[in-house]
Every structure is written in structure tokens, then in C-alpha cells.
Motif scaffolding. Sequence first.
Motif, PDB file in Angstrom:
ATOM      1  N   ASN A  33       0.783  -1.223  -0.422  1.00 42.73           N
ATOM      2  CA  ASN A  33       0.193   0.042   0.123  1.00 42.73           C
ATOM      3  C   ASN A  33       1.298   1.353  -0.378  1.00 42.73           C
ATOM      4  N   PHE A  34       2.295   1.116   0.636  1.00 41.89           N
ATOM      5  CA  PHE A  34       2.832   2.386   1.305  1.00 41.89           C
ATOM      6  C   PHE A  34       4.385   1.569   0.258  1.00 41.89           C
ATOM      7  N   GLU A  35       5.533   2.990   0.713  1.00 38.95           N
ATOM      8  CA  GLU A  35       6.467   2.428   1.329  1.00 38.95           C
ATOM      9  C   GLU A  35       7.850   4.147   0.707  1.00 38.95           C
ATOM     10  N   THR A  36       8.309   4.663   1.780  1.00 35.68           N
ATOM     11  CA  THR A  36       8.502   5.604   1.942  1.00 35.68           C
ATOM     12  C   THR A  36      10.555   6.026   1.778  1.00 35.68           C
ATOM     13  N   GLU A  37      10.494   6.952   1.723  1.00 34.58           N
ATOM     14  CA  GLU A  37      12.636   6.374   1.539  1.00 34.58           C
ATOM     15  C   GLU A  37      12.717   6.750   2.379  1.00 34.58           C
ATOM     16  N   LYS A  38      11.892   7.722   3.672  1.00 31.62           N
ATOM     17  CA  LYS A  38      11.742   8.014   5.001  1.00 31.62           C
ATOM     18  C   LYS A  38      12.824   7.168   5.805  1.00 31.62           C
ATOM     19  N   SER A  39      14.080   6.921   7.430  1.00 37.58           N
ATOM     20  CA  SER A  39      13.891   5.704   7.453  1.00 37.58           C
ATOM     21  C   SER A  39      13.673   5.460   8.831  1.00 37.58           C
ATOM     22  N   ALA A  40      13.049   4.862   9.122  1.00 38.24           N
ATOM     23  CA  ALA A  40      12.874   3.809   9.951  1.00 38.24           C
ATOM     24  C   ALA A  40      13.224   4.661  11.591  1.00 38.24           C
ATOM     25  N   ALA A  41      14.099   4.962  11.938  1.00 42.08           N
ATOM     26  CA  ALA A  41      14.609   6.043  12.808  1.00 42.08           C
ATOM     27  C   ALA A  41      13.976   6.935  12.704  1.00 42.08           C
ATOM     28  N   TRP A  42      13.605   8.248  11.555  1.00 41.71           N
ATOM     29  CA  TRP A  42      12.884   9.350  10.871  1.00 41.71           C
ATOM     30  C   TRP A  42      11.574   8.903  12.168  1.00 41.71           C
ATOM     31  N   PHE A  43      10.783   7.956  11.615  1.00 38.52           N
ATOM     32  CA  PHE A  43       9.264   7.556  12.777  1.00 38.52           C
ATOM     33  C   PHE A  43       9.535   7.597  13.942  1.00 38.52           C
ATOM     34  N   ALA A  44      10.842   7.031  14.342  1.00 31.73           N
ATOM     35  CA  ALA A  44      11.098   6.626  15.628  1.00 31.73           C
ATOM     36  C   ALA A  44      11.218   8.273  16.489  1.00 31.73           C
ATOM     37  N   GLU A  45      11.409   8.564  16.091  1.00 34.08           N
ATOM     38  CA  GLU A  45      12.086   9.801  16.341  1.00 34.08           C
ATOM     39  C   GLU A  45      10.409  11.274  16.142  1.00 34.08           C
ATOM     40  N   LEU A  46      10.267  10.564  15.643  1.00 32.96           N
ATOM     41  CA  LEU A  46       8.769  11.500  15.713  1.00 32.96           C
ATOM     42  C   LEU A  46       7.396  11.428  16.688  1.00 32.96           C
ATOM     43  N   TYR A  47       7.362   9.576  16.933  1.00 32.20           N
ATOM     44  CA  TYR A  47       6.695   9.109  18.154  1.00 32.20           C
ATOM     45  C   TYR A  47       7.493   9.515  19.289  1.00 32.20           C
ATOM     46  N   LYS A  48       9.206   9.790  19.036  1.00 31.95           N
ATOM     47  CA  LYS A  48       9.330  10.199  20.608  1.00 31.95           C
ATOM     48  C   LYS A  48       8.963  11.435  20.733  1.00 31.95           C
ATOM     49  N   ARG A  49       9.182  12.321  19.721  1.00 28.68           N
ATOM     50  CA  ARG A  49       8.931  13.815  19.850  1.00 28.68           C
ATOM     51  C   ARG A  49       7.379  13.458  20.594  1.00 28.68           C
ATOM     52  N   ASP A  50       6.092  13.449  19.539  1.00 27.29           N
ATOM     53  CA  ASP A  50       5.015  13.435  20.108  1.00 27.29           C
ATOM     54  C   ASP A  50       4.802  12.611  21.301  1.00 27.29           C
ATOM     55  N   GLY A  51       5.500  11.813  22.147  1.00 26.24           N
ATOM     56  CA  GLY A  51       5.049  11.085  23.445  1.00 26.24           C
ATOM     57  C   GLY A  51       4.572   9.513  23.003  1.00 26.24           C
ATOM     58  N   ILE A  52       4.477   9.682  21.950  1.00 30.94           N
ATOM     59  CA  ILE A  52       3.724   8.395  21.227  1.00 30.94           C
ATOM     60  C   ILE A  52       4.427   7.170  22.049  1.00 30.94           C
ATOM     61  N   THR A  53       3.921   6.283  23.050  1.00 28.58           N
ATOM     62  CA  THR A  53       5.230   5.301  23.500  1.00 28.58           C
ATOM     63  C   THR A  53       4.187   3.787  23.126  1.00 28.58           C
ATOM     64  N   GLY A  54       4.732   2.194  22.898  1.00 25.98           N
ATOM     65  CA  GLY A  54       4.414   1.427  23.200  1.00 25.98           C
ATOM     66  C   GLY A  54       3.794   1.499  21.330  1.00 25.98           C
ATOM     67  N   GLY A  55       4.366   1.408  20.615  1.00 26.74           N
ATOM     68  CA  GLY A  55       4.623   1.086  19.620  1.00 26.74           C
ATOM     69  C   GLY A  55       5.382  -0.232  19.135  1.00 26.74           C
ATOM     70  N   HIS A  56       5.086  -0.643  17.743  1.00 23.14           N
ATOM     71  CA  HIS A  56       5.823  -1.786  17.014  1.00 23.14           C
ATOM     72  C   HIS A  56       6.500  -1.843  16.119  1.00 23.14           C
ATOM     73  N   VAL A  57       7.747  -1.895  16.041  1.00 28.52           N
ATOM     74  CA  VAL A  57       8.275  -2.304  15.028  1.00 28.52           C
ATOM     75  C   VAL A  57       8.641  -3.540  14.524  1.00 28.52           C
ATOM     76  N   ILE A  58       8.027  -4.160  13.398  1.00 27.24           N
ATOM     77  CA  ILE A  58       7.862  -5.404  12.867  1.00 27.24           C
ATOM     78  C   ILE A  58       8.645  -5.402  11.416  1.00 27.24           C
ATOM     79  N   MET A  59       9.365  -6.746  11.667  1.00 33.29           N
ATOM     80  CA  MET A  59      10.843  -6.583  11.067  1.00 33.29           C
ATOM     81  C   MET A  59       9.937  -7.992  10.310  1.00 33.29           C
ATOM     82  N   LEU A  60      10.171  -7.430   8.416  1.00 32.60           N
ATOM     83  CA  LEU A  60       8.597  -8.725   7.981  1.00 32.60           C
ATOM     84  C   LEU A  60       9.553  -9.384   6.736  1.00 32.60           C
ATOM     85  N   GLY A  61      10.297  -9.988   7.641  1.00 30.05           N
ATOM     86  CA  GLY A  61      11.544 -11.441   6.500  1.00 30.05           C
ATOM     87  C   GLY A  61      13.109 -10.450   6.668  1.00 30.05           C
ATOM     88  N   LYS A  62      14.142 -11.000   6.244  1.00 32.98           N
ATOM     89  CA  LYS A  62      15.327 -10.944   6.303  1.00 32.98           C
ATOM     90  C   LYS A  62      15.713  -9.337   6.141  1.00 32.98           C
TER      91      LYS A  62
END
Length: 263
Positions: A33-62
Motif C-alpha cells: 500500500n505504501f513505501e517511503t524513503e524516510k528511515s525507520a529512525a525518522w518515524f521513531a524520532e517522530l513518535y518520541k517527539r510526540d510522546g507516543i509509546t508502546g508502538g511496534h517495529v515489525i521486521m517482515l522477513g530478512k
Amino acid sequence: MTKFRPCIDLHDGKVKQIVGSSLNDSGVGLKTNFETEKSAAWFAELYKRDGITGGHVIMLGKGNEASAKAALAAYPGGLQVGGGINGENAKEYIDAGASHVIVTSWIFPDGKLSRDRLDSLVQSIGKERLVLDLSCKRTTTSGTATTSAKPQWNIAINRWQTLIDIQINAENLADLSKYCDEFLVHAADVEGKQQGMDDELIQFLAQNSPIPVTYAGGAKSLADLEHCKQISGGKIDLTIGSALDLFGGKGVKYDDCVKFNKT
């Protein structure tokens, strides 16, 4: 009380949103549905900025390990990580900054629950650091002349490709809750389709799980957050992926989800 939980889904090292039922080992027929060149760390920093906790990083394959660890380093203690987690690498991801590791397929070798593996995992990282992924698919049930068919869900492992003979029921939820801090449940039939949530599954989890649960699958609007809160009595948290504007969706604004959590 119900809150929005963010996600970072990784495939081939990139942040993507994928239709869950299209995942397979060969990659043939994969629906993205969606693909971006923004890094996983970019999203993590956004969640940290907004104090959104308990999110999950899912590795779909190797090929996702470096991206996942970069996200964990960007938001230490704020994210859970799953996908390929086992007894050998679980502590490695905790040390890399994960608040919890999410485990599913590894504790079900040959489709059977391994208590030895569960015990070893708890001894290694502690019950309070473990989330069990009980992602599932609906299975056919039959009614009788006087009773209607009841919904039934079986756990799906190996990136939801393999349906095993273990049901999401009250007995199994009570049993498995002894080993972990939370459950994560993707409704694989509706995951990534933005066609509505599995309300019956949400209600069942709210009524029968003795520990916190995060549900994912089918959410398509901000109203779904309120709806999840209502039908679960505030007991079930909700992940919104493909419908979120962060991931190219048009149904839900990320900023509105942040406001929902704050209120």
C-alpha cells in the motif's frame, strides 16, 4: 483506556505498509500500500517527539535488522520490536533499546506450543519484557438448526502464512498471559485493507484477556479509535497503519491520533 499505538513495518529494510494476507516467502503477489524513503529512525524520532509509546517495529522477513535497531536507538524504551525474534536474539534487541520483544512463530515449532522455549525466553529477558503476537485468521464454524455459528480464530504464524491448530479462546489467553506482559493481535484477514476492523475479535479480546492487548487490522478512520474504545470498554489499544496519512493514507491524520491519546 484505549489509545493509539504507532507502528513501523519494515520490508527489505524500508518502511512499508503491506496487505497482510499477501505476505509469502516467494514474494510473488505481494501487495504494498505504501513505501517511503524516510528511515525507520525518522518515524521513531517522530513518535518520541510526540510522546507516543508502546508502538511496534515489525521486521517482515530478512534484511531489516539494521533499520529496526536504528529505530530502537532513536527512541530507546519507547518501541517494541518483532519479526524473527527468538531465544538467541531477544536480549540483543532489548539491549539495543526495545522496551519489549514481540514473539510468535518461534514459540510454535511445528505448529505446537513449546513451553520450554517460553520458559527460556522469560528467564532470559523477563516476563515484563515479552509481548506474544497472537495474530490470527478466522476459521469456519458451523451452527445448528437452533444456534448460529460462533466466530472462531486460529493463530497464524510464519508471517501469517501458516494457520495452526491453536485457537484464540479464553483458556489459551489465560494460559499464555502467565508468560508475557501484553498480547499483540493482528487480524490478518483484514490487515492493510482499510475495510473495517474485526469488531467481534476486539470484543472477545476485551472480555477474555487478563492482560493488555493491542489490536491491529482494518482501521480506516479516526472514528475507529473511538469505536474500539466503546466496544472494548477502553481495554484494547488500536494500531492504525495503511489509513494513516504518515503512510500515504487519507482516512486518519497522525496529529489527530496524537490528540486522541492526550485527551
